[in-house]
Structures are given as structure tokens and as C-alpha cells.
Design an enzyme around this catalytic site. Structure first.
Site, short mmCIF file in Angstrom:
data_model
loop_
_atom_site.label_atom_id
_atom_site.label_comp_id
_atom_site.label_asym_id
_atom_site.label_seq_id
_atom_site.Cartn_x
_atom_site.Cartn_y
_atom_site.Cartn_z
CE LYS A 83 74.19 -62.00 0.41
NZ LYS A 83 74.72 -60.52 1.17
O1 G3P Z 1 74.05 -56.53 -1.17
C1 G3P Z 1 75.46 -55.86 -1.32
C2 G3P Z 1 76.09 -55.28 -1.17
O2 G3P Z 1 76.67 -55.02 0.71
C3 G3P Z 1 77.58 -54.60 -1.44
O3 G3P Z 1 77.14 -53.14 -0.93
O4 G3P Z 1 77.82 -51.21 -1.31
O5 G3P Z 1 79.78 -52.44 -0.71
O6 G3P Z 1 78.91 -51.80 -2.88
P1 G3P Z 1 78.93 -52.54 -1.94
#
Ligand code: G3P
Length: 215
Positions: A83
Site C-alpha cells: 500500500k
Molecule cells: O482502509 C482505510 C480505512 O482503514 C480508513 O478507515 O475509518 O479510519 O476512515 P477510517
């Protein structure tokens, strides 16, 4: 649509994998930081637990650093993919890693032009963050629809992975829009499977069966 778990917690992944519900896993530095132990070993365990792609994120912000880290992470297991952030350096790293046969998930995508350039750079996956767009009152799912349209217009093979999913409706919309992958926390996966009418219906079936046996 493939269902990925967005976590670095091996127990959570094992539980969902045992039910046959997980096609792959995404991790990021925030998720890795919640776990204890050697990050390399954690990634190796995750890659052994699921047969599909497991995203491991680089920490460097310059192209050379990302490429070096990507090469190293890719040796952990054949299903580890790298990534990289959607920055100019990140896009250069995508090209270099791709030339070496290393697949890259380009993360932190928030716009159609960013997604277009990720595809042109040769990204294997692009990760638009829908929840974080919703957080700033921008429609996250509209971005998925727009990227799908643009990729289909030009036949880009880059897979659209819907990230930053916060609720079951995000997953339903992702499937309706033709996203390739949805990654979600275990609690959202659990919510997707359960329905109160299923529980009520099951309870009634069993009660009716028992009542008929007693009389
Ligand atoms: O895969 C990306 C994700 O982990 C981000 O999620 O909830 O931190 O915006 P969030």
C-alpha cells in the site's frame, strides 16, 4: 464483490475467516499500531490466515524509501500487496514496483483525478475513503460511482476498493455501484449478516415446533 476485513487483529481475522467470510485483508499504520508484536510476524500470520490479498502499507514518504520497503514487505508472503499513498512520490513508487512484478494498492484516494492517475500509474487497486469524505459533508459514495464510470470508459483494470467504510449501507451501495472490493471493520461485517427479523423468525419457528410436540 470481494469482502475484505480492515484490521490487523489476527483473532478477528481468524474468526471471520473460519466462517468463510473473508476474501482478503487491508491494514494501515493506524491499525498496525493497535496490535502488539513484530509487525512482520503479524503480517505473516494474517497472510497465512486468508488466501486472498493482504495490504501492507509503507511508512516512507519518498519514492526510494517506498520502493525499498515495498520490496521487503513483498517477501513476507505471495499474497502480500503493497500500500502506497496517493502522492506524486507514491505514484512513482507504483510504477517502479509494478515493473518488478509487485502489486500496489494506492491508498488515501479522495478524488476522481487522483483515481485516474493511480490507474495510469499501474495501480493494482485504488482505495477511495468514503467515510472520511462523508465526515466533511462530501458524498463518499458518489466518488465510487464516478471512479467506476471513468475506469469503465477507458477499460482500466485497477480494482476499486471501497475503504473507510463505517456502516452496512456503505457496503450495499458499493455492491450496487459495481465496486470490486469493500473493506470493513469486523463490527460492520457482523451487522451485515444479522437481521432482527431473522432472529425473531427463528425464535418463532422453534417455539411453534416445540408447542406442537408438547400438545
Ligand atoms: O482502509 C482505510 C480505512 O482503514 C480508513 O478507515 O475509518 O479510519 O476512515 P477510517
Amino acid at each position: 464483490m470481494q469482502i475484505f476485513l480492515d484490521t490487523a487483529n489476527v483473532d478477528e481475522i481468524s474468526r471471520a475467516a473460519a466462517m468463510g467470510l473473508v476474501d482478503g485483508v487491508t491494514t494501515n499504520p493506524s491499525l498496525m499500531a493497535k496490535e502488539t508484536g513484530d509487525p512482520r510476524e503479524i503480517l505473516a500470520s494474517i497472510a497465512e490466515t486468508v488466501s486472498g490479498d493482504v495490504s501492507a502499507e509503507v511508512l516512507s514518504t519518498d519514492t526510494a524509501g517506498m520502493v525499498a520497503e515495498g520490496r521487503e514487505l513483498a517477501t513476507i508472503a505471495p499474497n502480500i500487496i503493497i500500500k502506497c499513498p496517493l502522492t506524486p512520490d507514491g505514484l512513482r513508487a507504483v510504477r517502479e514496483l509494478k515493473e518488478e512484478g509487485i502489486r500496489v494498492n494506492v491508498t488515501l484516494c479522495f478524488s476522481v483525478p487522483q483515481a485516474l492517475f493511480a490507474a495510469k500509474a499501474g495501480a493494482y487497486i485504488v482505495s477511495p475513503f468514503v467515510g472520511r469524505l462523508d465526515d466533511i459533508s462530501a458524498p463518499g459514495m458518489q466518488l465510487i460511482a464516478d471512479i467506476r464510470e471513468v475506469y469503465d470508459n477507458y477499460g482500466f483494470a485497477t480494482q476499486i476498493l471501497v475503504a473507510s467504510i463505517r456502516n452496512p449501507l456503505h457496503v450495499v451501495e458499493a455492491a450496487r455501484l459495481g465496486a470490486d472490493i469493500a473493506t470493513m471493520p469486523a463490527k460492520v461485517l457482523d451487522l451485515l449478516i444479522r437481521h432482527p427479523l431473522t432472529d425473531i423468525g427463528l425464535e418463532r419457528f422453534l417455539k411453534d415446533w416445540e408447542a406442537a410436540r408438547v400438545t
